[in-house]
Design a protein around this motif. Sequence first.
Motif, PDB file in Angstrom:
ATOM      1  N   PRO A 192       5.915   2.508   0.049  1.00 29.01           N
ATOM      2  CA  PRO A 192       6.490   1.344   0.746  1.00 29.01           C
ATOM      3  C   PRO A 192       5.523   0.186   0.939  1.00 29.01           C
ATOM      4  O   PRO A 192       5.953  -0.899   1.332  1.00 29.01           O
ATOM      5  N   LEU A 193       4.248   0.397   0.656  1.00 32.03           N
ATOM      6  CA  LEU A 193       3.261  -0.645   0.933  1.00 32.03           C
ATOM      7  C   LEU A 193       3.299  -1.734  -0.137  1.00 32.03           C
ATOM      8  O   LEU A 193       3.433  -1.434  -1.326  1.00 32.03           O
ATOM      9  N   PRO A 194       3.166  -2.991   0.259  1.00 36.50           N
ATOM     10  CA  PRO A 194       3.224  -4.087  -0.720  1.00 36.50           C
ATOM     11  C   PRO A 194       1.928  -4.216  -1.506  1.00 36.50           C
ATOM     12  O   PRO A 194       0.841  -3.885  -1.017  1.00 36.50           O
ATOM     13  N   GLY A 195       2.060  -4.689  -2.739  1.00 35.10           N
ATOM     14  CA  GLY A 195       0.876  -5.012  -3.532  1.00 35.10           C
ATOM     15  C   GLY A 195       0.199  -3.834  -4.180  1.00 35.10           C
ATOM     16  O   GLY A 195      -0.925  -3.974  -4.672  1.00 35.10           O
ATOM     17  N   ILE A 196       0.846  -2.682  -4.213  1.00 39.01           N
ATOM     18  CA  ILE A 196       0.234  -1.485  -4.824  1.00 39.01           C
ATOM     19  C   ILE A 196       1.258  -0.793  -5.707  1.00 39.01           C
ATOM     20  O   ILE A 196       2.440  -0.735  -5.360  1.00 39.01           O
ATOM     21  N   VAL A 246      -6.019  20.826  -8.081  1.00 36.96           N
ATOM     22  CA  VAL A 246      -6.457  19.473  -7.710  1.00 36.96           C
ATOM     23  C   VAL A 246      -5.453  18.475  -8.293  1.00 36.96           C
ATOM     24  O   VAL A 246      -5.060  18.596  -9.455  1.00 36.96           O
ATOM     25  N   LEU A 247      -5.035  17.521  -7.487  1.00 36.03           N
ATOM     26  CA  LEU A 247      -4.187  16.428  -7.989  1.00 36.03           C
ATOM     27  C   LEU A 247      -4.786  15.099  -7.549  1.00 36.03           C
ATOM     28  O   LEU A 247      -5.403  15.010  -6.483  1.00 36.03           O
ATOM     29  N   GLU A 248      -4.579  14.097  -8.396  1.00 33.57           N
ATOM     30  CA  GLU A 248      -5.184  12.787  -8.141  1.00 33.57           C
ATOM     31  C   GLU A 248      -4.093  11.734  -7.977  1.00 33.57           C
ATOM     32  O   GLU A 248      -3.053  11.795  -8.651  1.00 33.57           O
ATOM     33  N   LEU A 249      -4.338  10.795  -7.114  1.00 35.67           N
ATOM     34  CA  LEU A 249      -3.480   9.612  -7.023  1.00 35.67           C
ATOM     35  C   LEU A 249      -4.297   8.411  -7.470  1.00 35.67           C
ATOM     36  O   LEU A 249      -5.412   8.206  -6.988  1.00 35.67           O
ATOM     37  N   VAL A 250      -3.763   7.650  -8.419  1.00 36.23           N
ATOM     38  CA  VAL A 250      -4.426   6.443  -8.896  1.00 36.23           C
ATOM     39  C   VAL A 250      -3.631   5.233  -8.408  1.00 36.23           C
ATOM     40  O   VAL A 250      -2.406   5.191  -8.549  1.00 36.23           O
ATOM     41  N   LEU A 251      -4.346   4.275  -7.822  1.00 36.39           N
ATOM     42  CA  LEU A 251      -3.692   3.099  -7.251  1.00 36.39           C
ATOM     43  C   LEU A 251      -4.179   1.838  -7.946  1.00 36.39           C
ATOM     44  O   LEU A 251      -5.391   1.624  -8.082  1.00 36.39           O
ATOM     45  N   ASP A 252      -3.247   1.010  -8.367  1.00 36.97           N
ATOM     46  CA  ASP A 252      -3.562  -0.353  -8.828  1.00 36.97           C
ATOM     47  C   ASP A 252      -3.009  -1.306  -7.780  1.00 36.97           C
ATOM     48  O   ASP A 252      -1.899  -1.108  -7.278  1.00 36.97           O
ATOM     49  N   GLY A 253      -3.776  -2.350  -7.475  1.00 33.87           N
ATOM     50  CA  GLY A 253      -3.317  -3.247  -6.423  1.00 33.87           C
ATOM     51  C   GLY A 253      -3.747  -4.680  -6.634  1.00 33.87           C
ATOM     52  O   GLY A 253      -4.534  -4.998  -7.533  1.00 33.87           O
ATOM     53  N   THR A 254      -3.225  -5.519  -5.781  1.00 36.16           N
ATOM     54  CA  THR A 254      -3.493  -6.951  -5.904  1.00 36.16           C
ATOM     55  C   THR A 254      -4.926  -7.304  -5.511  1.00 36.16           C
ATOM     56  O   THR A 254      -5.509  -8.238  -6.034  1.00 36.16           O
ATOM     57  N   ASP A 255      -5.495  -6.557  -4.562  1.00 33.31           N
ATOM     58  CA  ASP A 255      -6.851  -6.856  -4.093  1.00 33.31           C
ATOM     59  C   ASP A 255      -7.431  -5.625  -3.399  1.00 33.31           C
ATOM     60  O   ASP A 255      -6.760  -4.592  -3.266  1.00 33.31           O
ATOM     61  N   GLU A 256      -8.665  -5.752  -2.928  1.00 31.47           N
ATOM     62  CA  GLU A 256      -9.329  -4.616  -2.287  1.00 31.47           C
ATOM     63  C   GLU A 256      -8.582  -4.171  -1.036  1.00 31.47           C
ATOM     64  O   GLU A 256      -8.482  -2.977  -0.751  1.00 31.47           O
ATOM     65  N   ALA A 257      -8.081  -5.134  -0.277  1.00 27.26           N
ATOM     66  CA  ALA A 257      -7.392  -4.778   0.964  1.00 27.26           C
ATOM     67  C   ALA A 257      -6.158  -3.925   0.675  1.00 27.26           C
ATOM     68  O   ALA A 257      -5.882  -2.956   1.403  1.00 27.26           O
ATOM     69  N   ALA A 258      -5.436  -4.270  -0.367  1.00 25.37           N
ATOM     70  CA  ALA A 258      -4.231  -3.505  -0.711  1.00 25.37           C
ATOM     71  C   ALA A 258      -4.596  -2.082  -1.117  1.00 25.37           C
ATOM     72  O   ALA A 258      -3.960  -1.102  -0.696  1.00 25.37           O
ATOM     73  N   ILE A 259      -5.639  -1.948  -1.939  1.00 29.08           N
ATOM     74  CA  ILE A 259      -6.068  -0.610  -2.377  1.00 29.08           C
ATOM     75  C   ILE A 259      -6.536   0.196  -1.157  1.00 29.08           C
ATOM     76  O   ILE A 259      -6.189   1.379  -1.001  1.00 29.08           O
TER      77      ILE A 259
END
Lengths: 303, 251
Positions: A192-196, A246-259
């Motif tokens: 639900p978070l924006p920018g990610i 082990v499972l990994e979540l990879v996040l792409d985002g608009t900026d450092e704050a979003a990540i």
Amino acid sequence: MTEMRINGVRIEDTFAEAFPMTYTRLVITADTPAWVDAATSSLTGFATSVIGCGCEAAVERLLTAEETPDSRPGAAVMIFGMSTGDLAKLVVNRVGQCIMTSPGSACYAGLLEGTKRIPLGGGLRYFADGHQISKKFGDRRFWRLPVMDGEFVCEDSVAVAKGIGGGNFLILAASHRLCLAAAEAAVAAIRPLPGIILPFPGGVVRSGSKVGSKYKALIASTNTRFCPTLRAVEPETLLTPDVEAVLELVLDGTDEAAIRTGMRAGIAAATAGGTAAGVLAITAGNYGGKLGPHHFHLREVMA
Amino acid sequence: MSGMTLTFRGKAGTMVDMSAILPERLAGRTVETVAGLPLPCGGGQSTVGDMFDLSAGDAAEGLLIRPIGAVLQRVGAGMTSGRILVDGDVGGHAGAGMGGGQLRIEGDAGEALGGALPGLPLGMRGGLISVGGSAGDRVAERMRRGIIVVDGAVGAFAAGFMVAGTLAAGRGCGPHPGFGMRRGTLLLGRPQDTAPDNFADGGTRDWLFLHLLRRALQGTGSWVERAGTTRAHRFIGDVAEGGHGEILAMA
């Protein structure tokens, strides 16, 4: 730094290493939410990693009819690439093959300001064989392309901007089932978070990789230090005997704050059940800090 | 509307050429400076101050014009930015050759609204004209880009020789719509079943792009905003000019 635990779950003293990427955002609409899903599933298919797919893409969030330009159900999709040039080729191809082909669909720019612009309808208009119609409303130009179910409406171009790819964290758990449950909880907290976006299947990666391989042709290979089945023969294993998956979540985002916001929400959700839920530790993937300029230290993120 | 207000104080029926009274030209000027500007009117030359009472304010914030019986020609003609609000009727060639900005006319407009000024090859090139009343003949003639929305009816030869852009007339149009039209859209708020001369019947359907037009006109209070449907009958033409233009009559 002293040990950090959340609900008994060990937070390793390490960091996720992320990289600059270029991204854009599209708004896809259709007659019904089901057809929005059909179009966006196709658009974001085979887009998990730039290494093999050229881009990373996923639905950022679903949009109500009130939020879209044509007052129909829609979705915001973020697409990440390594350069504006790469993205320009990939986006117009994907929109042409996956959105224009989808019944009742339309495609709009979801990012209006950025470093540059790349073509959407401006590149696809020639498909209309001279019957394309341009409409400019305010500062935005749209193309109307006659297709078999009516018209495909597509914005002329979309902006691109600098983003970040490769934010990540790994969940170490006592069983595959419990690891998957924790990962699912993390995905539910991040989505639900924006920018990610979480570009991998279901938002989760099970085949984390390391740089290089014993085979010269490969630039990446399985991350042996996190493979439970290799623990006995991998001298650099990072897994304790009680870790079964082990499972990994990879996040792409608009900026450092979003990540950072996404990692924090995801780790909090994954560790909410504590060790009682079989989650033993949270760690992150990095390359020693030599490759990516963005470092997300887990203990700072969760402080 | 903040900005500068011009209230006509001359003899009713006086014809005034307003083409020099544009927000971009008056921006930053004092009331005294504006009052001293020459103004062609009634076949002669006067000054703005002789013809209008001026209120203090910066035209960059917008121009409010109160015609009070004057025949104001070429209001907003050639405007490229800013905003003009006319609290009444205007004469001919309002917004002619306009390249940008917003022109709002609360009353009726004369002929060649958003059209081409005499001797020039192209009409309106951008921006938005909205009219609360009706408009005369040759609206959007040779229009190249932008939007004209008229809540009432427009006269004969609407969108004649139109190159591109959108004209939306809520109460329909007079004879010979789209004459010589090359591209662009003439949207009529009334149903029409027969194809105009030189137009081919393209059938009736819902037009998604009309949602985009409605969004673009949000806040203007125009008939397009209030239209409850995007279903329209499409006529394609002028076929003598290649047939890439369209007349859409709301179903």
